[in-house]
Design a protein around this motif. Structure first.
Motif, PDB file in Angstrom:
ATOM      1  N   GLY A  26      12.155  89.056  37.012  1.00 50.28           N
ATOM      2  CA  GLY A  26      11.287  90.187  37.306  1.00 50.28           C
ATOM      3  C   GLY A  26       9.916  90.055  36.689  1.00 50.28           C
ATOM      4  O   GLY A  26       9.108  90.990  36.765  1.00 50.28           O
ATOM      5  N   GLY A  27       9.633  88.915  36.087  1.00 50.89           N
ATOM      6  CA  GLY A  27       8.337  88.670  35.461  1.00 50.89           C
ATOM      7  C   GLY A  27       8.319  87.277  34.885  1.00 50.89           C
ATOM      8  O   GLY A  27       9.369  86.630  34.771  1.00 50.89           O
ATOM      9  N   THR A  28       7.150  86.816  34.527  1.00 55.20           N
ATOM     10  CA  THR A  28       7.000  85.480  33.940  1.00 55.20           C
ATOM     11  C   THR A  28       6.830  85.632  32.436  1.00 55.20           C
ATOM     12  O   THR A  28       5.935  86.356  31.987  1.00 55.20           O
ATOM     13  CB  THR A  28       5.772  84.771  34.529  1.00 55.20           C
ATOM     14  OG1 THR A  28       5.911  84.732  35.955  1.00 55.20           O
ATOM     15  CG2 THR A  28       5.656  83.359  33.988  1.00 55.20           C
ATOM     16  N   PHE A  29       7.687  84.968  31.673  1.00 58.38           N
ATOM     17  CA  PHE A  29       7.682  85.205  30.234  1.00 58.38           C
ATOM     18  C   PHE A  29       6.334  84.894  29.594  1.00 58.38           C
ATOM     19  O   PHE A  29       5.966  85.494  28.579  1.00 58.38           O
ATOM     20  CB  PHE A  29       8.810  84.416  29.543  1.00 58.38           C
ATOM     21  CG  PHE A  29       8.486  82.999  29.176  1.00 58.38           C
ATOM     22  CD1 PHE A  29       8.846  81.952  30.013  1.00 58.38           C
ATOM     23  CD2 PHE A  29       7.808  82.701  28.008  1.00 58.38           C
ATOM     24  CE1 PHE A  29       8.562  80.653  29.687  1.00 58.38           C
ATOM     25  CE2 PHE A  29       7.511  81.398  27.663  1.00 58.38           C
ATOM     26  CZ  PHE A  29       7.890  80.368  28.517  1.00 58.38           C
ATOM     27  N   SER A  30       5.580  83.984  30.190  1.00 55.77           N
ATOM     28  CA  SER A  30       4.289  83.622  29.611  1.00 55.77           C
ATOM     29  C   SER A  30       3.277  84.768  29.683  1.00 55.77           C
ATOM     30  O   SER A  30       2.222  84.710  29.050  1.00 55.77           O
ATOM     31  CB  SER A  30       3.723  82.386  30.302  1.00 55.77           C
ATOM     32  OG  SER A  30       3.575  82.607  31.684  1.00 55.77           O
ATOM     33  N   SER A  31       3.604  85.814  30.438  1.00 53.54           N
ATOM     34  CA  SER A  31       2.730  86.982  30.527  1.00 53.54           C
ATOM     35  C   SER A  31       3.119  88.083  29.560  1.00 53.54           C
ATOM     36  O   SER A  31       2.538  89.181  29.594  1.00 53.54           O
ATOM     37  CB  SER A  31       2.758  87.548  31.953  1.00 53.54           C
ATOM     38  OG  SER A  31       2.278  86.597  32.869  1.00 53.54           O
ATOM     39  N   TYR A  32       4.106  87.819  28.735  1.00 52.67           N
ATOM     40  CA  TYR A  32       4.637  88.826  27.830  1.00 52.67           C
ATOM     41  C   TYR A  32       4.705  88.295  26.407  1.00 52.67           C
ATOM     42  O   TYR A  32       4.822  87.094  26.182  1.00 52.67           O
ATOM     43  CB  TYR A  32       6.056  89.231  28.256  1.00 52.67           C
ATOM     44  CG  TYR A  32       6.120  89.925  29.590  1.00 52.67           C
ATOM     45  CD1 TYR A  32       6.098  89.200  30.776  1.00 52.67           C
ATOM     46  CD2 TYR A  32       6.195  91.308  29.663  1.00 52.67           C
ATOM     47  CE1 TYR A  32       6.145  89.842  32.002  1.00 52.67           C
ATOM     48  CE2 TYR A  32       6.252  91.958  30.877  1.00 52.67           C
ATOM     49  CZ  TYR A  32       6.223  91.214  32.039  1.00 52.67           C
ATOM     50  OH  TYR A  32       6.274  91.863  33.243  1.00 52.67           O
ATOM     51  N   ARG A  55      -1.633  82.510  23.478  1.00 54.02           N
ATOM     52  CA  ARG A  55      -2.487  83.503  22.839  1.00 54.02           C
ATOM     53  C   ARG A  55      -2.481  83.416  21.331  1.00 54.02           C
ATOM     54  O   ARG A  55      -3.444  83.776  20.686  1.00 54.02           O
ATOM     55  CB  ARG A  55      -2.043  84.917  23.255  1.00 54.02           C
ATOM     56  CG  ARG A  55      -2.342  85.251  24.686  1.00 54.02           C
ATOM     57  CD  ARG A  55      -3.817  85.455  24.915  1.00 54.02           C
ATOM     58  NE  ARG A  55      -4.368  86.532  24.132  1.00 54.02           N
ATOM     59  CZ  ARG A  55      -5.638  86.896  24.153  1.00 54.02           C
ATOM     60  NH1 ARG A  55      -6.492  86.241  24.896  1.00 54.02           N
ATOM     61  NH2 ARG A  55      -6.049  87.894  23.391  1.00 54.02           N
ATOM     62  N   SER A  56      -1.361  83.014  20.752  1.00 58.39           N
ATOM     63  CA  SER A  56      -1.273  82.987  19.294  1.00 58.39           C
ATOM     64  C   SER A  56      -0.161  82.041  18.868  1.00 58.39           C
ATOM     65  O   SER A  56       0.670  81.633  19.672  1.00 58.39           O
ATOM     66  CB  SER A  56      -0.995  84.394  18.752  1.00 58.39           C
ATOM     67  OG  SER A  56       0.252  84.864  19.221  1.00 58.39           O
ATOM     68  N   ASN A 101       1.977  92.641  26.278  1.00 62.27           N
ATOM     69  CA  ASN A 101       0.894  92.821  25.328  1.00 62.27           C
ATOM     70  C   ASN A 101       0.255  91.474  25.042  1.00 62.27           C
ATOM     71  O   ASN A 101       0.890  90.436  25.207  1.00 62.27           O
ATOM     72  CB  ASN A 101       1.435  93.444  24.038  1.00 62.27           C
ATOM     73  CG  ASN A 101       0.345  94.064  23.185  1.00 62.27           C
ATOM     74  OD1 ASN A 101      -0.511  93.375  22.648  1.00 62.27           O
ATOM     75  ND2 ASN A 101       0.371  95.378  23.066  1.00 62.27           N
ATOM     76  N   TRP A 102      -0.983  91.502  24.629  1.00 69.43           N
ATOM     77  CA  TRP A 102      -1.686  90.259  24.354  1.00 69.43           C
ATOM     78  C   TRP A 102      -1.331  89.663  22.995  1.00 69.43           C
ATOM     79  O   TRP A 102      -1.578  88.499  22.751  1.00 69.43           O
ATOM     80  CB  TRP A 102      -3.193  90.493  24.387  1.00 69.43           C
ATOM     81  CG  TRP A 102      -3.746  90.621  25.755  1.00 69.43           C
ATOM     82  CD1 TRP A 102      -4.243  91.754  26.332  1.00 69.43           C
ATOM     83  CD2 TRP A 102      -3.833  89.610  26.762  1.00 69.43           C
ATOM     84  NE1 TRP A 102      -4.656  91.488  27.612  1.00 69.43           N
ATOM     85  CE2 TRP A 102      -4.425  90.195  27.898  1.00 69.43           C
ATOM     86  CE3 TRP A 102      -3.481  88.249  26.791  1.00 69.43           C
ATOM     87  CZ2 TRP A 102      -4.664  89.473  29.076  1.00 69.43           C
ATOM     88  CZ3 TRP A 102      -3.717  87.529  27.954  1.00 69.43           C
ATOM     89  CH2 TRP A 102      -4.300  88.147  29.079  1.00 69.43           C
ATOM     90  N   TYR A 111       8.299  97.232  21.991  1.00 70.88           N
ATOM     91  CA  TYR A 111       8.750  96.409  23.103  1.00 70.88           C
ATOM     92  C   TYR A 111       9.338  97.269  24.208  1.00 70.88           C
ATOM     93  O   TYR A 111      10.168  98.144  23.957  1.00 70.88           O
ATOM     94  CB  TYR A 111       9.778  95.387  22.625  1.00 70.88           C
ATOM     95  CG  TYR A 111       9.178  94.257  21.821  1.00 70.88           C
ATOM     96  CD1 TYR A 111       8.847  94.434  20.485  1.00 70.88           C
ATOM     97  CD2 TYR A 111       8.941  93.017  22.404  1.00 70.88           C
ATOM     98  CE1 TYR A 111       8.283  93.403  19.740  1.00 70.88           C
ATOM     99  CE2 TYR A 111       8.385  91.972  21.677  1.00 70.88           C
ATOM    100  CZ  TYR A 111       8.064  92.172  20.340  1.00 70.88           C
ATOM    101  OH  TYR A 111       7.507  91.147  19.614  1.00 70.88           O
ATOM    102  N   ASP A 112       8.950  96.957  25.442  1.00 70.70           N
ATOM    103  CA  ASP A 112       9.400  97.744  26.588  1.00 70.70           C
ATOM    104  C   ASP A 112      10.748  97.308  27.149  1.00 70.70           C
ATOM    105  O   ASP A 112      11.475  98.128  27.708  1.00 70.70           O
ATOM    106  CB  ASP A 112       8.369  97.645  27.724  1.00 70.70           C
ATOM    107  CG  ASP A 112       7.133  98.503  27.470  1.00 70.70           C
ATOM    108  OD1 ASP A 112       6.141  98.317  28.194  1.00 70.70           O
ATOM    109  OD2 ASP A 112       7.163  99.353  26.555  1.00 70.70           O
ATOM    110  N   TYR A 113      11.054  96.042  27.034  1.00 71.81           N
ATOM    111  CA  TYR A 113      12.240  95.496  27.701  1.00 71.81           C
ATOM    112  C   TYR A 113      13.156  94.805  26.692  1.00 71.81           C
ATOM    113  O   TYR A 113      12.684  94.097  25.792  1.00 71.81           O
ATOM    114  CB  TYR A 113      11.830  94.493  28.787  1.00 71.81           C
ATOM    115  CG  TYR A 113      10.853  95.064  29.774  1.00 71.81           C
ATOM    116  CD1 TYR A 113       9.503  94.751  29.715  1.00 71.81           C
ATOM    117  CD2 TYR A 113      11.291  95.942  30.774  1.00 71.81           C
ATOM    118  CE1 TYR A 113       8.608  95.285  30.611  1.00 71.81           C
ATOM    119  CE2 TYR A 113      10.389  96.471  31.679  1.00 71.81           C
ATOM    120  CZ  TYR A 113       9.052  96.154  31.595  1.00 71.81           C
ATOM    121  OH  TYR A 113       8.161  96.693  32.478  1.00 71.81           O
TER     122      TYR A 113
END
Length: 124
Positions: A26-32, A55-56, A101-102, A111-113
């Motif tokens: 349902g999403g790409t982990f690299s965006s989270y 990002r970090s 989140n960034w 955390y949402d999920y």
């Protein structure tokens, strides 16, 4: 809707290793922000490791630095927690969590999920 499914928990002797997997859909982990938390009976849920790809640098709790490693496989859309030199105090239910989140987040409430958790038991 992002779904997280953990696997890889089990019973291991002290000094042993386990690798936990968190399959993301349902999403790409690299965006989270992806976090691994653990919760032992009677204790609060605590962040063990987290990563926000590109990002970090990864975050590790002091108690696991040098023993645990968080990583991701983009092709499999899966995040891993490699756990080495396990100790009895690592015994807990381990949860994978994600948030769009960034930055690395350290509080469970951020955390949402969440996944359903996987049990890790380390015998002495």
């Amino acid at each position: 809707q992002v779904q997280l499914v953990e696997s890889g928990g089990g019973l291991v002797q002290a000094g042993g290793s386990l690798r936990l997997s968190c399959a993301v859909s349902g999403g790409t982990f690299s965006s989270y922000v992806m976090g691994w938390f653990r919760q032992a009976p009677g204790k609060e849920r605590e962040l063990v490791a987290a990563i926000r790809q590109r990002r970090s640098t990864p975050y590790y709790a002091d108690s696991v630095k040098g023993r645990f490693s968080i990583s991701g496989d983009n092709a499999k859309n899966t995040v891993y927690l490699q756990m080495n030199s396990l100790k009895p105090e690592d015994t807990a239910t381990y949860y994978c969590a994600a948030d769009p989140n960034w930055f690395v987040l350290k509080s469970p409430g951020q955390y949402d999920y969440w996944g359903q958790g996987t049990q890790v038991t380390v015998s002495s």
